[in-house]
Design an enzyme around this catalytic site. Sequence first.
Site, short mmCIF file in Angstrom:
data_model
loop_
_atom_site.label_atom_id
_atom_site.label_comp_id
_atom_site.label_asym_id
_atom_site.label_seq_id
_atom_site.Cartn_x
_atom_site.Cartn_y
_atom_site.Cartn_z
N LYS A 180 0.82 -1.17 -0.03
CA LYS A 180 -0.03 -0.02 0.23
C LYS A 180 0.76 1.21 0.04
CE LYS A 180 -2.11 -1.25 3.84
NZ LYS A 180 -1.84 -2.72 3.90
N LYS A 181 2.02 1.20 0.07
CA LYS A 181 2.95 2.27 0.15
C LYS A 181 3.29 2.91 -1.01
CE LYS A 181 3.51 1.80 4.76
NZ LYS A 181 2.70 0.72 4.82
#
Length: 376
Positions: A180-181
């Site tokens: 998700k980064k």
Amino acid sequence: MNIRLFKPSLGKEELENIKESFDRSWIGLGPNVNKFEEEWAKFVGAATATGLNSATAALHLALKVFNFPKGKKVLVPSLTFSSTASAILYNDLIPVFVDSNPETLGMDLDDMKQKYDKDVVAVIPVHYAGHPVPMDELMPWAREKGLKVIEDCAHTSGSKYKGTPLGLWGDIGCYSFEEKKLMTTGDGGMMVTNQPELFKDVKAMRWVGIDKDNWKTAQSYTDVNKDAMHWFYELNVLGYKYNMNDLSAAIGLAQLKKLPEFNRRRGEIIQRYMDGLKGLDGIKPLLPYEPEKYVYQMFGIRAENRDDLMIYLKSKGVATGCHYTPLHMQPLFKSFNGSCSFIEKEADKFITLPLHADLTNEEVEYVIDKITDYKN
């Protein structure tokens, strides 16, 4: 529509890099990891970088290298992911939870200073959502007190604060490449420093206590030199199975080339959100976003009736989230008797909205329209 909260942006470049690893028949700790470490150090301007299987591992080892006596204390924000404080427990240290700045939601430096005592040995500022903690104020105070500083940069990759890259203000910086980064290696992390002596044992610590280059060792298995001794190793430090592997690094090498464009696009999306939600009664940005200056992993708002709004958006196909429940209120950490009055009353207003590099303008406008519809 069905709009995801977070999404990795992947393409053929990542697949081509993975194929090279397959063709080499080396997918563990190997040359891709070495190259990715070199490229990451160059990207952030660090003297050295070490790749790991997560930012959690990076935070654990970042504290571990200082060999603090058991029972000493570490200042940490309550508003952060569990890993930041769990790393303190892994090292038999005590977390001291610090309240959030009402505007930026980063560590409140006044509360931090009030909670300091002689047993505190380190501080872990978290650049929440990507917005910088005022490191120019924190660092002189920390140095005066003799504290080590570990920057949690899980939400930022590529920002500078007052000319210095985030992650290089303190002694060690830790980054996340979880899916998700800002960029991803599937799962993964990196730790950097401008004090190479701090990392003298890190490569052994990340790979079960063995400080050897697996790839080079493999190449010497059939070396005719009888003195090659490819099988020999020593264990001098307690190690963990924290290494990054070549498949993850292959993805990371492709992602790193795309990161500046990912960051630029995220900035565009945040500005579109801010323009579209401006003046909407009962809605304000989560923090004072400056997308022209800083890189943000999350965009969010503060809203009354948070839960009702989230349920409404869900019914319209918009995924949302809450980052985070203050850690000092979690059962695991309650025994540490933290008191963070601002974040205790404010956290129930936070909503994280969709943000990723593949989000379209149409999707952003849809989210804005649905929030506007709810308020009207």
